[in-house]
Design an enzyme around this catalytic site. Structure first.
Site, PDB file in Angstrom:
ATOM      1  N   TYR A   1       0.835  -1.215   0.000  1.00 18.79           N
ATOM      2  CA  TYR A   1       0.000   0.000   0.000  1.00 18.79           C
ATOM      3  C   TYR A   1       0.865   1.259   0.000  1.00 18.79           C
ATOM      4  O   TYR A   1       0.711   2.134  -0.852  1.00 18.79           O
ATOM      5  CB  TYR A   1      -0.924  -0.009   1.210  1.00 18.79           C
ATOM      6  CG  TYR A   1      -1.903   1.144   1.250  1.00 18.79           C
ATOM      7  CD1 TYR A   1      -2.874   1.292   0.259  1.00 18.79           C
ATOM      8  CD2 TYR A   1      -1.860   2.085   2.277  1.00 18.79           C
ATOM      9  CE1 TYR A   1      -3.778   2.344   0.304  1.00 18.79           C
ATOM     10  CE2 TYR A   1      -2.763   3.129   2.319  1.00 18.79           C
ATOM     11  CZ  TYR A   1      -3.726   3.269   1.334  1.00 18.79           C
ATOM     12  OH  TYR A   1      -4.612   4.317   1.372  1.00 18.79           O
TER      13      TYR A   1
ATOM     14  N   GLU B   1       4.050   1.857  -0.680  1.00 15.63           N
ATOM     15  CA  GLU B   1       4.888   2.113  -1.857  1.00 15.63           C
ATOM     16  C   GLU B   1       4.040   2.318  -3.103  1.00 15.63           C
ATOM     17  O   GLU B   1       4.437   3.052  -4.012  1.00 15.63           O
ATOM     18  CB  GLU B   1       5.902   0.988  -2.061  1.00 15.63           C
ATOM     19  CG  GLU B   1       6.989   0.929  -0.984  1.00 15.63           C
ATOM     20  CD  GLU B   1       7.853   2.195  -0.903  1.00 15.63           C
ATOM     21  OE1 GLU B   1       7.901   2.970  -1.871  1.00 15.63           O
ATOM     22  OE2 GLU B   1       8.476   2.405   0.156  1.00 15.63           O
TER      23      GLU B   1
ATOM     24  N   ASN C   1      -6.131   9.642   8.627  1.00 19.20           N
ATOM     25  CA  ASN C   1      -7.213   8.796   9.150  1.00 19.20           C
ATOM     26  C   ASN C   1      -8.571   9.505   9.089  1.00 19.20           C
ATOM     27  O   ASN C   1      -8.737  10.573   9.660  1.00 19.20           O
ATOM     28  CB  ASN C   1      -6.933   8.429  10.615  1.00 19.20           C
ATOM     29  CG  ASN C   1      -5.964   7.267  10.724  1.00 19.20           C
ATOM     30  OD1 ASN C   1      -5.283   6.954   9.736  1.00 19.20           O
ATOM     31  ND2 ASN C   1      -5.885   6.646  11.882  1.00 19.20           N
TER      32      ASN C   1
END
Lengths: 328, 328
Positions: free
Chosen positions: A146, A148, A175
């Site tokens: 995820y 990279e 978030n």
């Protein structure tokens, strides 16, 4: 305004689509339902401005006739259990998927917006994180499929901007929580609410002293739409600024649902960041943006929607959400 | 042994092909000549074990009939002027190119080796760099088209290993020099030799106090071949350990070619690392490997080959190189 939105059946994509449709835009949604939910498409389809293609953006995008103002690339698994279940698909939607979306924007003369992530900062050594911080990411660990992929997506977006003059935007989303999250999302907000509604113990990872800063989804959508109205090509952080420990957060969710539940400590996931918090100075100055919805208020709305999802009446339709998006 | 090697016409690829052929292997070379050189293919073709496909690995790989023991993925522009001229192609060979090579290995039951790079460490904050260091890379800067492509390539290699059980290797190659480099490579070794042979001033970037550690190409090839003989899936550094400042290095090259030349200072390139030096503890213990060719000896051989390239007799054929590769 006519836009193509990948990931339209996802948590954030469905809110963004609803917000744009409410403003009178035409939205072409694309999703392959790897992590998106058909119920969101059904709700969005009740709006006449919405059309939908079930397609995997990593394999290509539908040929779109007519003018297109924006390509918004929001497709990707985003929660650790999902992307670790689909590591290759997650890598592909960051690379091939982003490139197909960039090529479509280029071909149609549209602008392009990439949904990037605070995960590009990894387990940061600088707090809070400004956009100029390069991050601290394990390039081949369990989360790298995820992290990279998103760093690659930023790199290729800037390459198209530099090499082809494409008018691009990059938003780094911290978030975010709210209605439309999958109950099995696997991230802490849904875990806690799901557990508390089911009358189970709330499971806190590690010692519970790691912190997160949450933003309610309507704040994020307002920020994304502001970013579409300015010309700025570097990444822009959008996120909540009030840090809360995971133990305290569990207590807040428990208090809102069922104060009698126990809290149980479980091992920390691999490479899980200890702390993450955006520096939103750029968003404040560039966009006049700051989060507005308090954690208490946001949780109240989220818990209400989770209760309704679990009810026989089914999920809350996307287009009915009380989203805050003043015309900018 | 039968191997497919992408980037077979490149600097390192052509040496690796020559070494494997000399050991009796069958080598299927693939290159699209974006930065590779047809002269290397011509030289390798004189060996009966060599076959060649001109193809862009980012678009796919030729269907290979018969057994295949290894897929070695060495294709990529690797010098800053080249990859900044072809940023999108560089990103693609890291993502689509790596994936096509992984898929071929998977389909044919072959093992897979990725040529990664010290650039995954970026401008490191830890010296020397062990493989466990996560790096310090600008995810969307001018060099990100290379650095992030290689980090992505590592991530997808490990994803195929974890998800599909593919038997993979990752070598992180530090600054390497030797015969077969393009005169217009644009990196410091070729720049200095090219300038000195042309009787021009040697241009040192910045204050010249930034350091590099060079390895001669035969040392690298020996290490890559050792890595193919052990079972280890994490990244392994291969590089020289003697740091030298760029000013001192200019003086060494000048002394070897023409002591009367001036040294001129020019601005530092964007995001150029200040210092980079491998920790080779892992290669020492895992492979029993360490560099053997001194800088003086390596430079002597490299300068000789550059002189010969510039002569009417043409470039030195790859298969004739005195490569050090003891059977392991």
């Amino acid at each position: 305004m006519r836009l193509l939105l990948t990931g339209s059946a996802g948590f954030i994509g469905s809110h963004l689509a609803a917000s744009l449709l409410t403003s009178g835009a035409q939205v072409i949604g694309v999703d392959n339902y790897l992590s998106g939910q058909p119920a969101h498409t059904e709700a969005l389809k009740r709006h006449p401005g919405f059309t939908f293609f079930e397609a995997d953006v990593s394999q290509g995008l539908p040929l779109v006739a007519g003018p297109l103002d924006w390509v918004l690339h929001f497709a990707s698994p985003a929660s650790p259990p999902h992307y670790q279940q689909f590591p290759v698909e997650t890598l592909m939607v960051g690379a091939q998927g982003t490139q197909h979306a960039l090529n479509l924007a280029r071909r149609q003369g549209a602008r392009f917006l990439l949904a990037s992530t605070s995960e590009v900062y990894g387990d940061p050594l600088v707090h809070p994180q400004p956009e100029t911080y390069w991050g601290h990411v394990n390039p081949n660990g369990l989360r790298s499929c995820y992290d990279e992929a998103k760093r690659y997506a930023e790199a290729i977006t800037m390459a198209y901007h530099r090499a082809h003059g494409l008018d691009t935007r990059i938003v780094r989303i911290f978030n975010t929580y709210g209605p439309h999250m999958r109950a099995d999302d696997g991230r802490v907000v849904t875990n806690f609410i799901h557990q508390a509604l089911a009358g189970e113990a709330l499971t806190v990872q590690g010692d519970g002293q790691q912190t997160r800063s949450f933003q309610y989804v309507s704040d994020l959508i307002r920020g994304v739409r502001r970013l579409m109205d300015v010309t700025y090509h570097g990444p822009v952080n959008l996120g909540g600024t009030d840090a809360i420990t995971m133990q305290r957060f569990a207590e807040v969710v428990r208090a809102a649902i069922n104060p009698g539940l126990p809290i149980r400590f479980v091992p920390l996931a691999a490479d899980d960041p200890r702390q993450r918090q955006p520096d939103i100075t750029l968003a404040r100055t560039l966009l006049g943006w700051a989060p507005e919805v308090s954690l208490d208020e946001g949780l109240k709305r989220t818990i209400a929607s989770f209760r309704q999802q679990a009810s026989p009446a089914g999920p809350l339709p996307a287009a009915d959400l009380p989203l805050h998006h003043p015309a900018t």
